[in-house]
Design a protein around this motif. Structure first.
Motif, mmCIF file in Angstrom:
data_model
loop_
_atom_site.group_PDB
_atom_site.id
_atom_site.type_symbol
_atom_site.label_atom_id
_atom_site.label_comp_id
_atom_site.label_asym_id
_atom_site.label_seq_id
_atom_site.Cartn_x
_atom_site.Cartn_y
_atom_site.Cartn_z
ATOM 1 N N GLY A 65 -2.375 7.707 2.402
ATOM 2 C CA GLY A 65 -2.830 6.354 2.135
ATOM 3 C C GLY A 65 -3.508 5.745 3.347
ATOM 4 N N GLU A 66 -4.478 4.878 3.097
ATOM 5 C CA GLU A 66 -5.225 4.233 4.182
ATOM 6 C C GLU A 66 -5.149 2.716 4.100
ATOM 7 O OE1 GLU A 66 -9.137 5.850 3.851
ATOM 8 O OE2 GLU A 66 -8.554 7.836 4.591
ATOM 9 N N ARG B 267 -7.865 0.946 -6.885
ATOM 10 C CA ARG B 267 -8.477 2.090 -6.210
ATOM 11 C C ARG B 267 -9.382 2.821 -7.206
ATOM 12 N NH1 ARG B 267 -6.537 4.771 -1.945
ATOM 13 N NH2 ARG B 267 -4.420 3.940 -2.211
ATOM 14 N N ASP C 29 0.897 7.515 0.159
ATOM 15 C CA ASP C 29 0.041 8.594 -0.313
ATOM 16 C C ASP C 29 -0.447 8.261 -1.719
ATOM 17 O OD1 ASP C 29 2.339 8.945 -1.778
ATOM 18 O OD2 ASP C 29 2.696 11.006 -1.173
ATOM 19 N N TRP C 30 -1.428 8.993 -2.178
ATOM 20 C CA TRP C 30 -2.031 8.713 -3.483
ATOM 21 C C TRP C 30 -2.820 9.925 -3.944
ATOM 22 C CZ3 TRP C 30 -7.323 8.901 -4.382
ATOM 23 C CH2 TRP C 30 -8.109 9.080 -3.225
ATOM 24 N N ASP D 214 -8.613 -1.361 -3.339
ATOM 25 C CA ASP D 214 -7.805 -0.143 -3.228
ATOM 26 C C ASP D 214 -6.334 -0.325 -3.576
ATOM 27 O OD1 ASP D 214 -10.065 1.290 -2.488
ATOM 28 O OD2 ASP D 214 -9.734 0.925 -0.351
ATOM 29 N N ASP E 270 -3.124 0.191 -5.896
ATOM 30 C CA ASP E 270 -2.724 1.265 -6.806
ATOM 31 C C ASP E 270 -2.301 0.655 -8.138
ATOM 32 O OD1 ASP E 270 -2.786 3.682 -4.953
ATOM 33 O OD2 ASP E 270 -1.500 2.327 -3.829
ATOM 34 N N PRO F 274 0.833 -1.205 0.000
ATOM 35 C CA PRO F 274 0.000 0.000 0.000
ATOM 36 C C PRO F 274 0.866 1.252 0.000
ATOM 37 C CG PRO F 274 -0.734 -1.579 1.664
ATOM 38 C CD PRO F 274 0.587 -2.065 1.173
ATOM 39 N N SER F 275 0.495 2.229 -0.788
ATOM 40 C CA SER F 275 1.267 3.464 -0.853
ATOM 41 C C SER F 275 0.985 4.354 0.353
ATOM 42 C CB SER F 275 0.922 4.224 -2.134
ATOM 43 O OG SER F 275 1.646 5.431 -2.214
#
Length: 346
Positions: A192-193, A273, A169-170, A315, A317, A166-167
């Protein structure tokens, strides 16, 4: 199904084809295109080679197909990258020389409308790469996102397993290319969540197939998707575009694929996402959250009806948002619902 062929990888210093099998947007936004080419040279050490239709908007499908075939046939070209997507690549496919493509496997990178060509190569037994278009992520304002750069570098040059993460930020709010100052700084980013997992806690390893959901719908209507039995056991990839399809349409597409018998054969599903903003439809915060919630509910409903035992990850990326992780289309992916990790073999 027999494993697909992974094409030989390029090395820094190699020549790579840069094509527009879909929209010839380099003709309209040359600054963005040139930035992407510069990054190919400076960041990845590759030599971009353009073809006759790369910078032509509305080029004849037969001419675009001729460029694709020529790029695969040229022994000095080590990989093929799409400049961007579009909406009519499906008309290019009948003009391709499949014997040439099959005899000269090359890594092909693209997403969105390039789902057409990725699926076509899949049918020829060749692994392609979902992601990596020259204008969108290589030509990103303010520099490549570190997650994009790391994944793309691994997909281009390595052949080992790669862990998708998971990143931190996005964004789905890129700058408007019509604004001449758009390349001056990076886009607005959001924290990012992480990913959301659903389904059983088990390990699935399989061949990746799927792509942009709207394009998959068109391919199904044109009877360009292989036999249902041949796709059984695949890990299903879906993501949606900047056209922001309504949740009811997302559900209906998945429902119809389910009625075809496809969804029941997928033991795992990777969901990109949801892009929830576009220059022509700039949803505000509450509207954006409502759109994303409705999208997830539509996917959840369809999978509950047609693939209730699938391991599902939301979600990632892997589509129209930023950053963008590369996935081997037709290659092997591992989705572990116990450790909640995803790996792709590049």
């Amino acid at each position: 199904m027999s494993p697909l062929t992974y094409p030989p990888k390029p090395r820094p210093g190699d020549r790579v084809a840069v094509l527009s099998p879909s929209a010839g947007l380099p003709a309209i936004f040359p600054e963005v295109h040139e930035l992407g080419l510069r990054r190919l040279r400076d960041t990845f050490g590759l030599i971009p080679v353009e073809y006759p239709t790369t910078r032509i908007m509305g080029a004849d499908p037969a001419d675009r197909a001729r460029d694709v075939t020529a790029a695969f046939a040229d022994p000095s070209i080590a990989a093929v990258l799409a400049t961007i997507g579009g909406d009519d690549q499906i008309t290019v496919l009948p003009h391709l020389d499949d014997a040439v493509l099959r005899a000269n496997p090359k890594p092909f990178f693209g997403f969105s409308d390039n789902t057409n060509l990725l699926n076509h190569l899949y049918g020829l037994g060749l692994v392609g790469y979902h992601g990596g278009s020259v204008m969108v992520h290589l030509g990103r304002a303010g520099g490549l996102h570190p997650a994009t750069a790391d994944s793309l570098r691994a997909a281009l040059f390595d052949s080992d397993w790669y862990e998708l993460r998971p990143s931190v930020d996005w964004t789905d709010e890129p700058g408007d290319w019509r604004d001449h100052d758009v390349l001056a700084g990076p886009p607005r980013m959001f924290p990012g969540e992480g990913w959301t997992w659903a389904g059983p806690e088990r390990l699935v390893e399989g061949t990746l197939w799927g792509g942009n959901l709207e394009i998959l719908s068109w391919l199904a209507q044109a009877d360009r998707i292989g036999p249902t039995a041949g796709l059984a056991g695949c890990v299903f990839l879906i993501e949606t575009s900047e056209e922001l399809p309504p949740d009811v349409e997302v559900y209906r597409i998945l429902r119809n694929l389910g009625e075809r018998g496809l969804l029941a054969g997928f033991p795992a599903v990777l969901v990109g996402r949801a892009k929830a903003w576009h220059h022509e439809r700039p949803l505000a915060g509450p509207e954006k959250r409502a759109y994303v919630t409705a999208q997830r509910a539509a996917v959840t409903r369809a999978l509950a009806e047609y693939a209730p035992d699938a391991v599902v990850v939301f979600d990632l990326d892997v589509g129209h948002t930023d950053p963008q992780l590369i996935l081997p289309y037709g290659g092997t992916v591992r989705v572990d619902g116990t450790t909640r990790r995803v790996h792709a073999r590049y």
